[in-house]
Design a protein around this motif. Structure first.
Motif, PDB file in Angstrom:
ATOM      1  N   LEU A  82       0.766  -1.170  -0.073  1.00 41.52           N
ATOM      2  CA  LEU A  82       0.139   0.001  -0.082  1.00 41.52           C
ATOM      3  C   LEU A  82       0.831   1.186   0.013  1.00 41.52           C
ATOM      4  N   ASP A  83       1.857   1.351   0.808  1.00 39.81           N
ATOM      5  CA  ASP A  83       2.887   2.434   0.880  1.00 39.81           C
ATOM      6  C   ASP A  83       3.462   2.395  -0.455  1.00 39.81           C
ATOM      7  N   ASP A  84       3.856   1.482  -1.237  1.00 39.57           N
ATOM      8  CA  ASP A  84       4.566   1.521  -2.549  1.00 39.57           C
ATOM      9  C   ASP A  84       3.665   2.166  -3.464  1.00 39.57           C
ATOM     10  N   ALA A  85       2.024   1.600  -3.593  1.00 38.96           N
ATOM     11  CA  ALA A  85       1.433   2.139  -4.382  1.00 38.96           C
ATOM     12  C   ALA A  85       1.029   3.681  -4.090  1.00 38.96           C
ATOM     13  N   ASN A  86       1.105   3.857  -2.951  1.00 39.65           N
ATOM     14  CA  ASN A  86       0.717   5.318  -2.624  1.00 39.65           C
ATOM     15  C   ASN A  86       1.668   6.217  -3.281  1.00 39.65           C
ATOM     16  N   ARG A  87       3.255   5.874  -2.955  1.00 37.59           N
ATOM     17  CA  ARG A  87       4.180   6.741  -3.372  1.00 37.59           C
ATOM     18  C   ARG A  87       4.206   6.663  -5.282  1.00 37.59           C
ATOM     19  N   GLY A  88       3.808   5.402  -5.664  1.00 37.86           N
ATOM     20  CA  GLY A  88       3.844   5.229  -7.047  1.00 37.86           C
ATOM     21  C   GLY A  88       2.693   5.986  -7.656  1.00 37.86           C
ATOM     22  N   ILE A  89       1.485   6.239  -7.060  1.00 35.70           N
ATOM     23  CA  ILE A  89       0.414   6.876  -7.533  1.00 35.70           C
ATOM     24  C   ILE A  89       0.874   8.433  -7.597  1.00 35.70           C
ATOM     25  N   SER A  90       1.519   8.957  -6.456  1.00 31.96           N
ATOM     26  CA  SER A  90       1.944  10.494  -6.204  1.00 31.96           C
ATOM     27  C   SER A  90       2.765  10.710  -7.254  1.00 31.96           C
ATOM     28  N   THR A  91       3.823   9.770  -7.457  1.00 32.19           N
ATOM     29  CA  THR A  91       4.852  10.130  -8.344  1.00 32.19           C
ATOM     30  C   THR A  91       4.270  10.279  -9.981  1.00 32.19           C
ATOM     31  N   THR A  92       3.251   9.383 -10.328  1.00 34.18           N
ATOM     32  CA  THR A  92       2.898   9.064 -11.524  1.00 34.18           C
ATOM     33  C   THR A  92       2.025  10.388 -11.861  1.00 34.18           C
ATOM     34  N   ILE A  93       1.184  10.938 -10.753  1.00 35.22           N
ATOM     35  CA  ILE A  93       0.310  11.838 -11.068  1.00 35.22           C
ATOM     36  C   ILE A  93       1.463  13.088 -11.278  1.00 35.22           C
ATOM     37  N   GLU A  94       2.506  13.311 -10.490  1.00 30.28           N
ATOM     38  CA  GLU A  94       3.384  14.295 -10.944  1.00 30.28           C
ATOM     39  C   GLU A  94       3.944  14.496 -12.257  1.00 30.28           C
ATOM     40  N   ARG A  95       4.446  13.167 -12.779  1.00 34.76           N
ATOM     41  CA  ARG A  95       5.056  13.006 -13.975  1.00 34.76           C
ATOM     42  C   ARG A  95       3.871  13.378 -15.092  1.00 34.76           C
ATOM     43  N   ILE A  96       2.647  13.007 -14.907  1.00 29.90           N
ATOM     44  CA  ILE A  96       1.672  13.182 -15.918  1.00 29.90           C
ATOM     45  C   ILE A  96       1.332  14.610 -16.105  1.00 29.90           C
ATOM     46  N   TYR A  97       1.481  15.370 -14.690  1.00 30.96           N
ATOM     47  CA  TYR A  97       1.148  16.770 -14.832  1.00 30.96           C
ATOM     48  C   TYR A  97       2.493  17.637 -15.602  1.00 30.96           C
ATOM     49  N   GLU A  98       3.795  17.119 -15.233  1.00 28.96           N
ATOM     50  CA  GLU A  98       4.814  17.575 -16.077  1.00 28.96           C
ATOM     51  C   GLU A  98       4.901  17.487 -17.566  1.00 28.96           C
ATOM     52  N   TRP A  99       4.337  16.164 -18.007  1.00 22.45           N
ATOM     53  CA  TRP A  99       4.075  15.946 -19.289  1.00 22.45           C
ATOM     54  C   TRP A  99       3.216  17.063 -19.946  1.00 22.45           C
ATOM     55  N   CYS A 100       1.842  16.979 -19.167  1.00 24.21           N
ATOM     56  CA  CYS A 100       0.836  17.723 -19.614  1.00 24.21           C
ATOM     57  C   CYS A 100       1.241  19.335 -19.688  1.00 24.21           C
ATOM     58  N   SER A 101       2.026  19.868 -19.041  1.00 24.67           N
ATOM     59  CA  SER A 101       2.610  21.320 -18.926  1.00 24.67           C
ATOM     60  C   SER A 101       3.717  21.534 -20.027  1.00 24.67           C
TER      61      SER A 101
END
Length: 209
Positions: A82-101
């Motif tokens: 669960l902790d790994d998934a939580n960090r993975g989700i947060s990192t993926t969201i950040e990367r998607i935002y960076e890609w979109c911007s």
């Protein structure tokens, strides 16, 4: 141990009830032996029903305690995922935002995040979810609800950034936005499930009663 105590107490209660019932029956019936026997029998029947109920309650309590103990073990085993998934989700969201911007021309590496999210699917097996249900929180339900969202992301995110042509009717921007929405919806559920598992590990035996 708890079962033995429960059955022992029930047996004592039965014996005491039968003795008191017999005495009261004889006193009530006076010298009529048949009436005394009938009254004692009736009270004994009630006592037997009471004992049966006590044994059933004792067995139910034992199963409840065993269920909580097993749920705590499962909670401890899935906390890391669960902790790994939580960090993975947060990192993926950040990367998607960076890609979109950005200019969206660069390659979006989903390999690391994909591995973390794919592992999270293993948390939501039927056996594990059922084992977590006895916990005094919504851990099992948060995991079950977030699993469906993560599964969609694991399926669609690699497709969105694949070098192969997209299936008809799908666009890269549409898939990316859909994945982003699913991740944002799953994030608080996974975070809450992790916190609930951590809290469950610390449940004391006294709080189970």
């Amino acid at each position: 141990m708890q079962r033995s105590i429960g059955i022992g107490s029930a047996a004592i209660a039965m014996s005491a009830t039968l003795v008191i019932g017999a005495c009261l029956g004889i006193a009530w019936a006076g010298n009529t032996n048949k009436d005394a026997v009938d009254i004692a029998t009736a009270i004994g029947t009630c006592a037997a029903a009471f004992v049966a109920l006590g044994i059933a309650l004792s067995e139910g309590y034992r199963r409840h305690v065993e269920g909580i103990v097993r749920a705590k073990l499962i909670a401890a085993s899935v906390s890391k995922q669960l902790d790994d998934a939580n960090r993975g989700i947060s990192t993926t969201i950040e990367r998607i935002y960076e890609w979109c911007s950005g200019d969206r021309s660069g390659h979006f590496d989903v390999s690391f995040q994909f591995a973390q999210l794919a592992n999270y699917q293993m948390v939501g097996t039927s056996d594990r979810l059922h084992a977590l249900v006895p916990l005094p929180n919504n851990c099992a339900y948060n995991i079950a609800a977030s699993i469906d969202l993560v599964v969609r992301v694991v399926r669609d995110l690699p497709i969105a950034f694949s070098t192969s042509p997209l299936p008809p009717g799908l666009t890269q921007d549409g898939l990316v936005q859909a994945c982003l929405a699913d991740l944002r919806a799953a994030a608080p559920m996974v975070k809450t499930a992790y916190e609930e598992c951590q809290a469950a590990i610390g449940i004391s035996k006294r709080s189970i009663i």
